[in-house]
Design a protein around this motif. Structure first.
Motif, PDB file in Angstrom:
ATOM      1  N   SER A 254       0.838  -1.199   0.000  1.00  0.00           N
ATOM      2  CA  SER A 254       0.000   0.000   0.000  1.00  0.00           C
ATOM      3  C   SER A 254       0.868   1.243   0.000  1.00  0.00           C
ATOM      4  O   SER A 254       0.447   2.305  -0.443  1.00  0.00           O
ATOM      5  N   CYS A 258       1.830   4.448  -3.303  1.00  0.00           N
ATOM      6  CA  CYS A 258       1.603   5.840  -2.904  1.00  0.00           C
ATOM      7  C   CYS A 258       2.854   6.669  -3.164  1.00  0.00           C
ATOM      8  O   CYS A 258       2.781   7.779  -3.699  1.00  0.00           O
ATOM      9  N   LEU A 264       5.750  10.644  -8.936  1.00  0.00           N
ATOM     10  CA  LEU A 264       5.477  10.909 -10.347  1.00  0.00           C
ATOM     11  C   LEU A 264       4.850  12.293 -10.513  1.00  0.00           C
ATOM     12  O   LEU A 264       5.204  13.049 -11.417  1.00  0.00           O
ATOM     13  N   SER A 403      -2.226   6.654 -14.193  1.00  0.00           N
ATOM     14  CA  SER A 403      -2.041   6.265 -12.787  1.00  0.00           C
ATOM     15  C   SER A 403      -3.177   6.810 -11.934  1.00  0.00           C
ATOM     16  O   SER A 403      -3.642   6.150 -10.999  1.00  0.00           O
TER      17      SER A 403
HETATM   18  C1  HEM Z   1       1.540  -3.739 -13.543  1.00  0.00           C
HETATM   19  C2  HEM Z   1       1.181  -2.627 -12.974  1.00  0.00           C
HETATM   20  C3  HEM Z   1       0.300  -2.487 -11.745  1.00  0.00           C
HETATM   21  C4  HEM Z   1      -0.501  -3.406 -11.114  1.00  0.00           C
HETATM   22  C5  HEM Z   1      -0.703  -4.873 -11.447  1.00  0.00           C
HETATM   23  C6  HEM Z   1      -1.103  -2.736 -10.005  1.00  0.00           C
HETATM   24  C7  HEM Z   1      -1.971  -3.329  -9.115  1.00  0.00           C
HETATM   25  C8  HEM Z   1      -2.486  -2.718  -8.006  1.00  0.00           C
HETATM   26  C9  HEM Z   1      -3.267  -3.370  -7.010  1.00  0.00           C
HETATM   27  C10 HEM Z   1      -3.617  -4.850  -7.014  1.00  0.00           C
HETATM   28  C11 HEM Z   1      -3.587  -2.450  -6.080  1.00  0.00           C
HETATM   29  C12 HEM Z   1      -4.397  -2.689  -4.833  1.00  0.00           C
HETATM   30  C13 HEM Z   1      -3.444  -2.979  -3.713  1.00  0.00           C
HETATM   31  C14 HEM Z   1      -4.179  -3.342  -2.464  1.00  0.00           C
HETATM   32  O1  HEM Z   1      -5.112  -4.141  -2.558  1.00  0.00           O
HETATM   33  O2  HEM Z   1      -3.789  -2.818  -1.405  1.00  0.00           O
HETATM   34  C15 HEM Z   1      -3.029  -1.190  -6.480  1.00  0.00           C
HETATM   35  C16 HEM Z   1      -3.152  -0.018  -5.781  1.00  0.00           C
HETATM   36  C17 HEM Z   1      -2.530   1.160  -6.140  1.00  0.00           C
HETATM   37  N1  HEM Z   1      -1.701   1.356  -7.226  1.00  0.00           N
HETATM   38 FE1  HEM Z   1      -1.205  -0.030  -8.591  1.00  0.00          FE
HETATM   39  N2  HEM Z   1      -0.674  -1.425  -9.984  1.00  0.00           N
HETATM   40  C18 HEM Z   1       0.187  -1.239 -11.028  1.00  0.00           C
HETATM   41  C19 HEM Z   1       0.845  -0.075 -11.362  1.00  0.00           C
HETATM   42  C20 HEM Z   1       0.728   1.127 -10.676  1.00  0.00           C
HETATM   43  C21 HEM Z   1       1.394   2.340 -11.033  1.00  0.00           C
HETATM   44  C22 HEM Z   1       2.321   2.519 -12.244  1.00  0.00           C
HETATM   45  C23 HEM Z   1       1.021   3.286 -10.115  1.00  0.00           C
HETATM   46  C24 HEM Z   1       1.416   4.739 -10.010  1.00  0.00           C
HETATM   47  C25 HEM Z   1       2.565   5.258 -10.290  1.00  0.00           C
HETATM   48  C26 HEM Z   1       0.140   2.647  -9.172  1.00  0.00           C
HETATM   49  C27 HEM Z   1      -0.445   3.274  -8.101  1.00  0.00           C
HETATM   50  C28 HEM Z   1      -1.288   2.668  -7.207  1.00  0.00           C
HETATM   51  C29 HEM Z   1      -1.862   3.342  -6.069  1.00  0.00           C
HETATM   52  C30 HEM Z   1      -1.612   4.809  -5.666  1.00  0.00           C
HETATM   53  C31 HEM Z   1      -2.637   2.402  -5.383  1.00  0.00           C
HETATM   54  C32 HEM Z   1      -3.440   2.639  -4.112  1.00  0.00           C
HETATM   55  C33 HEM Z   1      -2.643   2.124  -2.951  1.00  0.00           C
HETATM   56  C34 HEM Z   1      -3.356   2.298  -1.626  1.00  0.00           C
HETATM   57  O3  HEM Z   1      -3.733   3.431  -1.315  1.00  0.00           O
HETATM   58  O4  HEM Z   1      -3.504   1.304  -0.934  1.00  0.00           O
HETATM   59  N3  HEM Z   1      -0.015   1.339  -9.542  1.00  0.00           N
HETATM   60  N4  HEM Z   1      -2.357  -1.377  -7.670  1.00  0.00           N
END
Ligand code: HEM
Ligand SMILES: Cc1cc2nc3c(=O)[nH]c(=O)nc-3n(C[C@H](O)[C@H](O)[C@H](O)COP(=O)(O)OP(=O)(O)OC[C@H]3O[C@@H](n4cnc5c(N)ncnc54)[C@H](O)[C@@H]3O)c2cc1C
Ligand SMILES: NC(=O)C1=CN([C@@H]2O[C@H](COP(=O)(O)OP(=O)(O)OC[C@H]3O[C@@H](n4cnc5c(N)ncnc54)[C@H](OP(=O)(O)O)[C@@H]3O)[C@@H](O)[C@H]2O)C=CC1
Ligand SMILES: [Cu+2]
Ligand SMILES: [Fe+3]
Length: 482
Positions: A254, A258, A264, A403
Motif C-alpha cells: 500500500s 503511494c 510521479l 495512474s
Molecule cells: C503492472 C502494474 C500495476 C498493477 C498490477 C497494479 C496493481 C495494483 C493493485 C492490485 C492495487 C491494490 C493494492 C491493495 O489491494 O492494497 C493497487 C493499488 C494502487 N496502485 Fe497499482 N498497480 C500497477 C501499477 C501502478 C502504477 C504505475 C502506479 C502509479 C505510479 C500505481 C499506483 C497505485 C496506487 C496509488 C494504489 C493505491 C494504494 C493504496 O492506497 O492502498 N499502480 N495497484
C-alpha cells in the motif's frame, strides 16, 4: 589486453579532420611514471590513439610484459628524458620519492591524475602538492575523473568529460589536445587552484541522487506509518485482531504505490510551477527561484525512483494471491458462505472495478518503462529533442493521468464509506490524489487556448511590456492573454 574494442577507430579520428592542431599532437611521445592499473590502461589507450608511449618504472623488467608491446618500458630517468609530457600515475603518498628526478623533470609538463580516498583529506590538492615539490615543472590536473576501466574500454557511453586545470594556458592546451585525440571531451576548469574541486568529484557518491533518494525514503516512512496505523494498529486496538502478518507485504504494497504516484506527480509539478512563474512575470528571462531550479534539475532522478517503486508495486501486487494468508482467507470466506447458505458471492461492480484498475495499472507501468528506457544515455542520444521531449513530457504526463485513473478506480467509493475511516484517518489513496490532481488541473488550465498562446509566446522570447505592435495579430493575442 582486450584488443577488440580498442582497435576500433576512436572519436579522435573525426576530431582530427576538423582540427588540424590535433594532427600535430598525434605521434608525440608521452611519458608515464608508474606501472599500476591506471598507467597500464592509459598506456594502452595512448598507443591505440597513435601516440608513442614511454613508461618509467622503478622496476622496468618486471612489468614490461603488462604493457602493450608498442610502449617502451624503461627506468624512470630514461623515460623522463625522452618526453616533455609526463603523466604521474603514482599515489600522492609516493610523490616525494620522485624527487630524484627533479633535474630531468625541469621545464616539463607533469599531469597529475591522482585521486584521494576522502573528500578534502589533505590541506592542499594533490596537484598543488606536486607543483610545490617540482617548482620548475608545469603541473596540469586532469584525467582523475576517468577510471582505469573507462580508459581501457574506450569512452563510449560512460563519462567522456575530462576536467582539466592548470596555471599555464599552453600546457593546458597540450593536455586538452591529448585528451581529445584519445576520444575524450576536455573541459577547462581554470587555474590549478580548481584542482581541489576536481579531485573531490570522483569521491562524491551519486550527488544528483541524494535529495531524490531522501525524498523517496521520507515519503515511504510517512506512508508506511500511516498505513501501518490504519491496517495493523487499528484492528489490534479496536478489535483485538492480530493483523501483524500484513507488515512485510500488504502494508509495503500500500505504501510503494503511494510513493510512486506522489513522486510521479512531483516530476510534473515543477514544470507547472515554472509555467506559472513565466505567466506571472510575462518573461522567460527571469531566473526561477533556486529551489525551483534545483527541483527542475532533479526530475530525472525523482522520475526514475518513481518508476522503481511502481515496478516493485507491480511485482508485489502479482504476488498477493499466491500468499498462504490469501488462501486461508479464501477458504474461510467459502466456509462462511456455505454456513450462510449463499451460493453466489459474485458482485458485478467489484469485478469490473478490479479488471479496470489492474488494466490501468499495467498501462501506466508500461508508459513509465518507456520513459525509463529513454533516459538511458545511449537511447536518449539516439533520439532527437522533439522525440525525447514527446516521450518524457507528453507520454510521462499521460502516465500520470493513467495512474490517476488506476488509483481512482481502485479507491472508488471508499472515500465516502465511514467504515474506511480508521482513527478518523481516510484511506491513503485519498491523500495521494492531492498533488497529482492539482498538476493535471493546472496542465489543463495551461492548455486553454488563451493561456497556451501566451505561454508559447513567452517561451519564444516575447516579454511583457517590451513588444512591438507592428503585427496586429500579435496585438490581438496580447489583449486576449490579459
Ligand atoms: C503492472 C502494474 C500495476 C498493477 C498490477 C497494479 C496493481 C495494483 C493493485 C492490485 C492495487 C491494490 C493494492 C491493495 O489491494 O492494497 C493497487 C493499488 C494502487 N496502485 Fe497499482 N498497480 C500497477 C501499477 C501502478 C502504477 C504505475 C502506479 C502509479 C505510479 C500505481 C499506483 C497505485 C496506487 C496509488 C494504489 C493505491 C494504494 C493504496 O492506497 O492502498 N499502480 N495497484
Ligand atoms: C521513469 C522516468 C524517467 C525520466 N527520465 C528523464 C531523463 O532521462 N531526463 C530528463 O530530463 N527527465 C527525465 N524524467 C523527468 C521528466 O519526464 C522530464 O523532466 C519531463 O520533460 C518533464 O516534463 P514537463 O512537461 O513537466 O516539463 P518540461 O518538458 O520541462 O516543460 C513543460 C512544457 O513547456 C515546454 N517548454 C519547456 N521549456 C521550453 C522552452 N525553452 N521553449 C519552448 N517550450 C518549452 C515543453 O515543451 C512542455 O510542453 C523522467 C521521468 C520518469 C518518470
Ligand atoms: N585506478 C584507477 O582507476 C584510477 C587511478 N587514479 C590515480 O592514478 C594513480 C595510480 O593509481 P593506480 O594505477 O590505480 O595505482 P597502483 O598501485 O596500481 O600503481 C601505482 C604505481 O606507482 C608506482 N610507484 C612509483 N613510486 C612508487 C613508490 N615509491 N611506492 C609505490 N609505488 C610507486 C608503481 O610503479 P613502479 O613500481 O613501476 O614504479 C606502481 O605501480 C593514483 O594517484 C590514483 O589516484 C586516478 C583515476 C582512476
Ligand atoms: Cu582537496
Ligand atoms: Fe593521505
Amino acid at each position: 589486453m582486450p584488443g577488440g574494442d580498442m582497435a576500433k577507430p576512436l572519436l579522435g579520428r573525426r576530431n582530427m579532420e576538423s582540427n588540424p592542431d590535433l594532427a600535430a599532437t598525434v605521434g608525440r611521445t608521452i611519458g608515464i611514471l608508474g606501472s599500476g592499473d591506471f598507467a597500464r590502461s592509459l598506456a594502452t589507450r595512448l598507443v591505440y590513439s597513435g601516440f608513442q608511449v614511454v613508461v618509467g618504472s622503478r622496476n622496468p623488467k618486471r612489468c614490461a610484459g603488462l604493457f602493450p608491446s608498442a610502449a617502451e618500458v624503461t627506468a624512470q630517468v630514461d623515460a623522463v628524458k625522452k618526453t616533455n609530457v609526463i603523466f604521474v600515475a603514482v599515489f600522492r603518498e609516493h610523490y616525494s620519492t620522485l624527487c630524484d628526478l627533479t633535474d630531468e623533470l625541469a621545464g616539463k609538463i607533469l599531469v597529475d591524475v591522482s585521486n584521494n580516498t576522502e573528500i578534502n583529506h589533505h590541506k592542499e590538492s594533490n596537484a598543488e602538492y606536486l607543483a610545490s615539490l617540482f617548482p620548475a615543472c608545469t603541473v596540469v590536473k586532469g584525467f582523475n575523473v576517468i577510471s582505469a576501466w573507462t580508459l581501457q574500454s574506450g569512452p563510449r557511453d560512460g563519462n567522456k568529460q575530462v576536467l582539466i586545470c592548470c596555471d599555464n594556458q599552453e600546457a593546458k592546451r597540450t593536455v586538452a589536445e591529448i585528451a581529445q585525440v584519445m576520444g575524450f571531451t576536455p573541459l577547462d576548469m581554470g587555474s590549478l587552484s580548481s584542482a581541489c574541486e576536481i579531485e573531490n568529484i570522483p569521491l562524491r557518491l551519486l550527488p544528483a541522487w541524494k535529495i531524490p533518494v531522501f525524498l523517496a525514503l521520507g515519503l515511504f516512512l510517512c506512508f508506511y506509518t500511516y498505513n501501518f496505523i490504519r491496517q495493523v494498529l487499528h484492528p489490534y486496538i479496536w478489535e483485538q485482531k492480530n493483523k501483524f502478518y500484513k507488515i512485510p507485504v500488504e502494508v509495503v504494497n500500500s505504501t510503494l504505490p503511494c510513493v510512486a504516484y506522489v513522486m510521479l506527480s512531483l516530476v510534473y509539478l515543477p514544470g507547472v510551477l515554472a509555467a506559472s512563474f513565466q505567466l506571472r512575470y510575462g518573461t522567460k528571462y527571469r531566473r526561477f527561484p533556486d529551489w525551483l531550479d534545483q527541483w527542475l534539475q532533479h526530475r530525472k532522478q525523482i522520475g526514475l525512483l518513481s518508476f522503481f517503486c511502481a515496478a516493485l508495486h507491480a511485482v508485489y501486487s502479482l504476488c498477493l494471491p499466491m500468499r498462504r494468508s490469501h488462501r486461508y482467507q479464501l477458504i474461510n470466506a467459502a466456509v462462511k458462505q456455505v454456513m450462510e447458505k449463499k451460493t453466489d458471492a459474485w458482485i458485478e461492480e467489484e469485478v469490473w472495478r478490479m479488471e479496470i484498475y489492474v488494466s490501468f495499472g499495467i498501462m501506466a507501468l508500461g508508459l513509465l518503462s518507456l520513459l525509463a528506457i529513454t533516459s538511458l544515455p545511449s537511447i536518449a542520444n539516439s533520439l532527437n529533442w522533439r522525440e525525447f521531449s514527446f516521450i518524457q513530457s507528453t507520454l510521462g504526463f499521460i502516465a500520470l493521468v493513467v495512474s490517476t485513473l488506476h488509483t481512482l478506480t481502485f479507491g472508488w467509493t471508499k472515500a465516502f464509506d465511514e467504515n474506511q475511516y480508521k482513527f478518523y484517518l481516510p484511506p491513503s489513496y485519498t491523500l495521494t490524489l492531492l498533488v497529482p490532481c492539482t498538476v493535471i488541473l493546472a496542465k489543463i488550465f495551461f492548455y486553454l487556448p488563451c493561456i497556451h498562446q501566451r505561454l508559447r509566446r513567452i517561451r519564444n522570447g516575447w516579454e511583457k511590456g517590451r513588444h512591438d505592435f507592428e503585427n496586429p495579430l500579435q496585438q490581438q493575442e496580447s489583449v486576449c492573454a490579459r
